[in-house]
Structures are given as structure tokens and as C-alpha cells.
Design a protein around this motif. Structure first.
Motif, PDB file in Angstrom:
ATOM      1  N   SER A   9      42.689 -36.691  60.793  1.00 31.58           N
ATOM      2  CA  SER A   9      41.580 -36.907  59.862  1.00 31.58           C
ATOM      3  C   SER A   9      41.649 -38.274  59.190  1.00 31.58           C
ATOM      4  N   SER A  34      44.262 -26.717  60.805  1.00 28.19           N
ATOM      5  CA  SER A  34      43.424 -26.959  61.978  1.00 28.19           C
ATOM      6  C   SER A  34      42.076 -26.322  61.706  1.00 28.19           C
ATOM      7  N   THR A  35      41.049 -27.147  61.578  1.00 31.36           N
ATOM      8  CA  THR A  35      39.733 -26.630  61.246  1.00 31.36           C
ATOM      9  C   THR A  35      38.669 -27.459  61.954  1.00 31.36           C
ATOM     10  N   THR A  36      37.563 -26.834  62.298  1.00 30.30           N
ATOM     11  CA  THR A  36      36.444 -27.520  62.945  1.00 30.30           C
ATOM     12  C   THR A  36      35.151 -27.062  62.280  1.00 30.30           C
ATOM     13  N   THR A  39      34.764 -23.434  63.491  1.00 27.76           N
ATOM     14  CA  THR A  39      35.853 -22.505  63.213  1.00 27.76           C
ATOM     15  C   THR A  39      36.618 -23.022  61.997  1.00 27.76           C
ATOM     16  N   THR A  40      36.214 -22.572  60.826  1.00 29.15           N
ATOM     17  CA  THR A  40      36.791 -23.079  59.593  1.00 29.15           C
ATOM     18  C   THR A  40      38.059 -22.321  59.232  1.00 29.15           C
ATOM     19  N   LYS A  52      35.381 -28.439  54.656  1.00 27.50           N
ATOM     20  CA  LYS A  52      35.801 -29.757  55.124  1.00 27.50           C
ATOM     21  C   LYS A  52      37.128 -30.159  54.492  1.00 27.50           C
ATOM     22  N   TYR A 110      32.301 -34.928  67.724  1.00 26.80           N
ATOM     23  CA  TYR A 110      31.785 -33.560  67.733  1.00 26.80           C
ATOM     24  C   TYR A 110      30.784 -33.348  68.866  1.00 26.80           C
ATOM     25  N   ARG A 113      33.000 -32.995  71.972  1.00 22.24           N
ATOM     26  CA  ARG A 113      34.036 -31.964  72.012  1.00 22.24           C
ATOM     27  C   ARG A 113      33.521 -30.571  71.688  1.00 22.24           C
ATOM     28  N   ILE A 114      32.520 -30.485  70.855  1.00 23.35           N
ATOM     29  CA  ILE A 114      32.087 -29.174  70.377  1.00 23.35           C
ATOM     30  C   ILE A 114      30.785 -28.720  71.040  1.00 23.35           C
TER      31      ILE A 114
END
Length: 200
Positions: A9, A34-36, A39-40, A52, A110, A113-114
Motif C-alpha cells: 500500500s 490483506s484486503t481488497t 473482500t474487506t 480502506k 484493480y 486484477r479484480i
């Protein structure tokens, strides 16, 4: 206090670089999560309803979030002067410019990757890079005298933004046509605070 962050980050890195620069690393426990966006991590959601990082969990009040808020708080607590009153608006504008570069760069990550491959949009990637590129041009054209002055949060934010571009978008060669910015970053990167917080 605890800082919820992740090694990659750039926003978390800003906070960690600041802590090194002001000699306050022993005051904060860094908790890696580990957060996205999809998937928080529950601990992140508990500290920041937006899900965030970074988030700063305090002993004497609600958690603080957004790297700019956290950095202002830590600087004020330490009386370190990383937001000097005489240059405050320049520092804040430079910090916002650097954070905008990061915003665009993360949006690109993002997208790749997402978002499912069949839904990825090259036009979006190009538009985000255009934002970052304009900001880099502005740094080269308008901000070199400030970057070359005493260390403040504008410089720290800029260095972390450039480091993130190298980390995630190295093939785009942001240094091209920006020799002053490239030279400044090469020197700033040698600071112990930058070496200690470099993403793996």
C-alpha cells in the motif's frame, strides 16, 4: 496505537515513511492485513467503514482513516513540522497531487486484477494513466523547487507515489521526459525511511 496497513500500500507507506522521518516508529504497531475492494478484512471494516487502509487505531478515541488525516494527526502529536505553516497550502497541494497519482495507478491495478478479463476496458486504463502522466508533468514543471527544499509531507507523498509507479507500472517508464523528477527521486529513495518501507 496500531496501524492497519499492507506492505504494497502506497498510502500505508506514506504513514510509515513519516514515522521513520520523525523518529516515532516505536509508538505504532504496524498490523499487516490483506484486503481488497471486493473482500474487506473484518478488522479493516471495523476501523474504517469504507474498508480502506491505512487505518490508525487509537487508544483514546475512534480510529482515524485516510492517509492524509493520519499523517496530519501523527505530525501534530509529535510536533514534527512536516506540514509547515509557511508552506502549508503548497504542501497540501503537492500531497494531493501525489495521492491523485496513486489513486489513478491503483485504479489501473484493480481494473486488471479484480475485474474479469472480458470486462476490462483499455480506455479506462488509458484515461487513468493520462491523469497520472499530467500530474507527473506538473511535478517536473512546477514543483521541483519545493521538492528540493526541506523535507515535508509533500515530498514524502511524492516519493511514495513514484515508488508505487515503479512497483506496479514499471513498464510505463514515468521517468521519460522528466529528468529532474527522476534525479530527485533517485536521491530521495536513498533515505533510510524509504529503504525501510520499500514494497517487496
Amino acid at each position: 496505537m496500531k496501524l492497519l496497513s499492507a506492505i504494497p500500500s502506497p498510502y500505508g507507506r506514506k504513514v510509515k515513511v513519516l514515522l521513520h522521518e520523525i523518529g516515532e516508529t516505536d509508538k505504532i504497531e504496524v498490523v499487516l492485513v490483506s484486503t481488497t475492494p471486493v473482500t474487506t478484512d473484518p478488522s479493516v471494516a471495523a476501523a474504517n467503514p469504507l474498508g480502506k487502509i491505512p487505518a490508525l487505531i487509537r487508544d483514546d478515541g475512534p480510529a482515524l482513516y485516510d492517509s492524509r488525516v493520519i499523517c496530519r494527526y501523527l505530525d501534530a502529536q509529535a510536533g514534527a513540522g512536516m506540514y509547515p505553516e509557511a508552506r502549508l497550502w503548497d504542501v497540501l497541494t503537492l500531497e494531493a497531487t501525489a495521492d491523485g497519482i496513486v489513486d489513478a495507478a491503483i485504479s489501473m491495478v484493480y481494473e486488471l486484477r479484480i475485474r474479469p478479463e472480458e470486462k476490462q476496458f483499455d480506455g479506462w486504463l488509458d484515461s487513468q494513466w493520462a491523469k497520472a502522466s499530467r500530474a507527473l508533468d506538473a511535478l517536473e514543471a512546477r514543483w521541483m523547487s519545493h521538492l528540493s527544499g526541506p523535507v515535508d509531507m509533500g515530498q514524502i507523498s511524492t516519493a511514495c507515489a513514484l515508488g508505487y509507479l515503479d512497483f506496479r507500472h514499471g513498464t510505463r517508464d514515468w521517468r521519460n521526459s522528466r529528468p529532474q523528477l527522476a534525479a530527485w527521486y533517485a536521491e530521495f529513495s536513498e533515505r533510510e525511511s524509504m529503504k525501510a518501507t520499500a514494497p517487496e
